[in-house]
Scaffold this motif. Structure first.
Motif: not given
Length: 778
Positions: A36-37, A40, A44, A298, A301-302, A305
């Motif tokens: 997930t990092y 993200e 970005k 995001m 992304v959320t 995640r």
């Protein structure tokens, strides 16, 4: 409940299971967080690139709009009607009306113009066309005058300047564009035309770009030189003061750190996390900002995640089940070992270690067994020491002393019955020692001792020990079952030992059996006898079992060396190359050697080697070419071979090479003589005294012999060959005018001119003079 009790009672199993489980949980969690990092960060980076592209396009659009306004301003500034309005002190009324009409026409022709004002410096007067400017009682006029002539700030020319023209609440409704006769900032001493651009025309373009490119995910702002932010949503005029301060602080920190004209920064704006992308427009002195909600940006992304955590949770459950199954599989060998230990563990010991884990229990059992093994090993070392001492130095002990030591160390040796000693020696020990590593040797010795003792102890009381690395020695006591024939089963048991070692370790053993003894001090003598008997495998062959009766003839024989006639005939036959005679003499020699004592056998074979070596040396001294025989190997045959048969075959093979090497000796010698004659003629053809006789004297042979040998080999005489060589050299010298014919004759070994001319003409068909003349003409 039984399963739970099983796992609860196994502490080491719990440790393994929890270790695997925690490792899997850590790995899966770290993997999920890392994924997930990375996602993200990727979003970005992609969003930053996308935003910068949007801002670059907006910058391009603003530049294009600025260019349109600049072209319009140049056109307006050069209009004759407006020029007179800007610079004349007293303008006729009709010219004034024409100027106002021209201004109205310009406004109507450009949809993006909100209004237009002309400032006449000499009159300090403003002229505008809009109804608000003309009918509001001078309010608008005063506002523009105050803004234009305010000395507290400078107004750039030919640039869009945001301002509030018709509103009082600070909202931006127009962009002013000042046109003068220079590009310097506006001064009150200049006349100018001010074009007011509709804010809708600028911001609507930015808003459309935002909608198309970013799906309305963010807000676009323009940051002016005074630090104020102007939004693309012009109904909001500008961002609230708190938000404006926060955005300005974020921008200033990031631009100071990065020192770049573009980038992005993430921070809190208005209580929510936001992403601000900026691009510096150095031409207009603006900074274009793109502010987006970080949470909205995001969202994917959320969502990803959350899905990743759900999947990780599912896999965690699976990993727990897998950990339990894998832990039990890893624990299964330990459980089996524990069950075996429990069979030999008292109840008291079990209860004592119940609170400890399984490894502690096994460790305690291992220590107990180690102590037991050390006791046994120490006792075995002492026992083996005394057995070796009995074998080598039994005469140092009395019968009673040895009986006492046997009883004390519980040796498996009878105290009242007869004994015998058996020696098992490894055949071809030199090759075994060379090809086997130290650890393997220890293993083989240990195995042979145990195999020998186990097989022999099945019938006879027996002690076995390894001596000097190449032999196993058995001290065998008489069995109670031996009533009539003493030790009648020893030989079959020794044969079983040999076959077992051969089958498992591919080692051949030869055995010597001593005479029966009745007193312990005679053990050393019996061992030496058995050791000597085992050496007679040189006659009996590898893997033989030898008793004193088998070699009675060798021990009782009086002849201990070969007759001189055999050695003499062998040497003569070798020198003559008579292989049949050599074979007969060797066969006679070895038939006699087989009846010698062991040491005399080796001495006799060594003497045969010296005889063959000396004969070979004499043969090679009388030969031109050497015989290809390894002279050093002849002396090594007694050490390298195990049996007399092998020694006989080796010596016979060497003799065959020697006899075979003598066959071409005469042929080789004649070839050497012929080559020497030809070489002498080539080197000394210029010598007048060179002849067949002189050559014969040089090679130490008769003239007739070398003449016949040369004639038979080359079909010409030595004299004919000599003339042929001399005439070839004369032919070469005649081609050179530097030498006279007499000099040529002298250089080629001729003293008689008529003889030389006759030979030359016979070979080449012309005299030397004619030959030289023909060569000079050609």
């Amino acid at each position: 409940m039984k399963i739970f009790e099983f796992y609860r009672s196994k502490k080491y199993l719990q440790r393994v299971m929890f270790s695997i489980m925690i490792s899997m949980v850590i790995v899966l969690t770290a993997l999920s967080v890392t994924n997930t990092y990375i996602l993200e960060r990727s979003v970005k980076n992609i969003q930053e690139e996308s935003n910068l592209k949007v801002l670059s396009q907006i910058q391009y659009n603003l530049s294009y709009m600025n260019e349109i306004i600049t072209h319009l301003s140049n056109f307006v500034y050069r209009d004759n009607l407006l020029i007179s309005l800007m610079f004349n002190d007293g303008l006729p009324k009709m010219d004034m009306i024409r100027s106002y009409r021209q201004m109205t026409n310009i406004l109507e022709s450009s949809s993006f113009l909100h209004s237009m004002v002309v400032y006449n410096h000499s009159q300090s007067e403003l002229y505008g066309t809009t109804s608000t400017f003309l009918l509001d009682g001078g309010i608008m006029k005063a506002k523009i005058r105050n803004w234009l002539l305010d000395t507290s700030h400078t107004l750039p020319t030919s640039r869009l300047i945001p301002m509030s023209l018709e509103t009082e609440n600070g909202q931006i409704d127009t962009f002013a564009f000042i046109v003068t006769d220079s590009l310097k900032p506006f001064a009150s001493s200049q006349s100018a035309i001010i074009l007011f651009i509709k804010s809708d025309w600028v911001f609507d373009s930015l808003k459309k770009m935002n909608i198309v490119s970013s799906r309305e995910q963010g807000q676009i702002y323009i940051k002016a030189q005074d630090g104020r932010l102007y939004s693309s949503n012009h109904n909001e005029a500008s961002s609230p003061g708190e938000n404006q301060t926060q955005i300005g602080q974020l921008l200033s920190r990031d631009m100071e750190n990065s020192r770049q004209s573009s980038g992005f920064v993430i921070g809190d704006i208005g209580g929510s996390k936001s992403m601000v992308t900026y691009l510096d427009d150095s031409i207009r002195g603006w900074t274009i900002l793109y502010v987006q909600s970080y949470g909205k940006l995001m969202e994917e992304v959320t969502s990803t995640r959350v899905k990743s955590l759900v999947i990780a949770g599912i896999f965690l459950l699976l990993s727990i089940g897998l950990s339990i199954w894998l832990s039990y599989k890893l624990y299964h060998p330990i459980e089996n070992m524990l069950q075996r230990i429990h069979l030999h563990t008292t109840g008291g010991r079990q209860s004592k270690h119940r609170s400890r884990d399984e490894l502690h229990l096994m460790s305690d059992q291992y220590l107990r067994l180690s102590e037991k093994l050390q006791e046994i090993s120490s006792e075995q070392i002492v026992s083996k020491y005394y057995i070796r001492k009995f074998l080598t130095d039994s005469q140092m002990f009395s019968h009673n002393d040895m009986q006492h030591l046997i009883e004390k160390h519980e040796l498996n040796i009878s105290l009242k019955d007869e004994l015998l000693v058996c020696v098992l020696r490894i055949d071809r020990y030199a090759a075994y020692d060379r090809n086997t590593k130290g650890e393997s040797k220890k293993l083989y010795s240990f195995a042979m001792v145990n195999i020998a003792q186990e097989i022999m102890s099945g019938v006879y009381p027996c002690e076995a020990v390894e001596v000097r690395g190449d032999q196993v020695v058995l001290i065998v006591s008489r069995s109670e079952s031996d009533i009539e024939a003493i030790f009648e089963r020893v030989t079959p048991l020794l044969r079983d030992i040999q076959q077992t070692v051969k089958q498992y370790y591919n080692l051949s053993l030869s055995c010597g059996i001593s005479e029966v003894i009745s007193q312990f001090p005679f053990i050393s003598a019996a061992y030496n006898q058995a050791l000597q008997l085992s050496s007679y495998s040189i006659v009996k062959g590898s893997g033989s079992i030898i008793t004193s009766g088998d070699i009675r003839e060798n021990l009782a024989g009086t002849q201990r060396s070969l007759p001189d006639t055999i050695e003499k005939k062998l040497s003569e036959a070798l020198k003559k190359g008579q292989m049949t005679a050599v074979g007969n003499e060797l066969e006679k020699a070895f038939s006699l050697i087989a009846a010698f004592p062991y040491d005399d056998m080796l001495r006799a074979v060594s003497n045969l080697g010296w005889i063959i070596k000396n004969a070979t040396t004499d043969i090679m001294n009388n030969r031109v070419a050497a015989i290809n025989v390894d002279m050093d190997y002849i002396q090594q045959i007694p050490q390298e071979s195990e049996t007399l048969e092998e020694m006989y075959i080796s010596l016979l093979s060497i003799c065959a090479k020697i006899c075979e090497g003598q066959k071409p000796s005469n042929m080789e010698r004649n070839e050497m003589v012929l080559e020497t004659i030809k070489e002498l003629i080539e080197q000394k053809y210029a010598d007048i005294n060179l002849s067949q006789q002189s050559i014969a004297s040089t090679v130490k042979l008769t003239s007739a012999y070398i003449g016949k040998l040369f004639k038979d080999s080359f079909k010409i005489s030595i004299t004919e060959y000599m003339n042929d060589v001399r005439l070839r050299h004369a032919q070469i010298l005649l081609q050179n005018d530097s030498f006279t014919i007499a000099e040529v004759m002298e250089k080629c070994g001729y003293a008689n001119q008529s003889y030389f001319f006759r030979l030359f003409k016979g070979k080449f068909g012309s005299t030397p003079k004619e030959y030289r003349m023909k060569k000079s003409i050609s």
